[in-house]
Motif scaffolding. Sequence first.
Motif, mmCIF file in Angstrom:
data_model
loop_
_atom_site.group_PDB
_atom_site.id
_atom_site.type_symbol
_atom_site.label_atom_id
_atom_site.label_comp_id
_atom_site.label_asym_id
_atom_site.label_seq_id
_atom_site.Cartn_x
_atom_site.Cartn_y
_atom_site.Cartn_z
ATOM 1 N N ALA A 20 0.811 -1.220 0.000
ATOM 2 C CA ALA A 20 0.000 0.000 0.000
ATOM 3 C C ALA A 20 0.846 1.273 0.000
ATOM 4 C CB ALA A 20 -0.945 -0.008 1.210
ATOM 5 N N GLU A 21 1.805 1.363 0.907
ATOM 6 C CA GLU A 21 2.625 2.568 1.016
ATOM 7 C C GLU A 21 3.815 2.539 0.064
ATOM 8 O OE1 GLU A 21 1.712 5.171 2.734
ATOM 9 O OE2 GLU A 21 -0.077 4.096 3.449
ATOM 10 N N GLN A 22 4.225 1.348 -0.328
ATOM 11 C CA GLN A 22 5.365 1.193 -1.249
ATOM 12 C C GLN A 22 4.860 0.563 -2.549
ATOM 13 O OE1 GLN A 22 8.357 2.391 -0.485
ATOM 14 N NE2 GLN A 22 7.730 2.989 1.592
ATOM 15 N N TRP A 23 3.888 1.223 -3.170
ATOM 16 C CA TRP A 23 3.187 0.629 -4.304
ATOM 17 C C TRP A 23 4.090 0.361 -5.497
ATOM 18 C CZ3 TRP A 23 3.386 3.567 -8.719
ATOM 19 C CH2 TRP A 23 3.650 4.932 -8.569
ATOM 20 N N ARG A 24 5.191 1.101 -5.616
ATOM 21 C CA ARG A 24 6.099 0.874 -6.747
ATOM 22 C C ARG A 24 6.686 -0.537 -6.730
ATOM 23 N NH1 ARG A 24 6.606 6.124 -5.268
ATOM 24 N NH2 ARG A 24 6.496 7.712 -6.909
#
Length: 254
Positions: A20-24
């Motif tokens: 979610a926060e590190q979608w890359r």
Amino acid sequence: MNTGTSVGVVASGPVALAFAEQWRWGYVLFALLAFLTFWWNARSIDRPKQEPEESTGSQFKLSLLGQARFMILAAIGIGFSSSIYWTFSRSYLTEAHDFSVTESMVFWIVMGAAGIIGGIAGTIIQRLGLGWSYRLGVIVVTASLVTLTIQHSAAIFLSAILFGISFIFMTGLFIVWGTRHFPDTPSVGVSLSFFSLGIGQSLGSIAAGVLIDGMSYPIAFLSFAAIGLLFIFIKTTAHPISAQETAGQPSKSV
């Protein structure tokens, strides 16, 4: 081939939640999976023992596209009308229907899982014929767009089921339609239909974004449903195009 899309959609939901926060890194994961699939196929698929004969005919003639014009128009139309769902359905749920991110992901997973059912396209086409199957698919696709505008959870998840089934069903139908046009070179028909579908989706995503920004989500989805329904009137004739015609040589068949 087309139900693989559904499995990927199902898998993308948990991946999106996990990253979610590190979608890359989610994109990196799918890129890695794509590379591993390429590597696996490169090792597993047998290479022909003999070199293919060089074609003595000319290249593919653009004039032959006219014989498949109804399939091309239908694929562009379905790609165009369905693009708003692929691109903006989740943002519609979170912004207009007050869905949480988790709820919208569950919606996405349900849509993907339902798409696996759409793999029965071949059976439906055998029973109803190409024409009636195509019209049935158009109706269900447009119904899913309309149903999403209803502010009720049951209607929203029904929309996900309808869209998942109908879109994958339509991709399977275009595979059949394309191979009927090009029975001797089915890869040409399948590539042509999917390329047309992609053109429609690219154009539709742009138009949907402009319409949502200028009007609203419900108006945009209803407008795209109306546009998609117009393509129900397209003829579903499939004139076989022989390998000789594809290569630029006149066909000897009558």
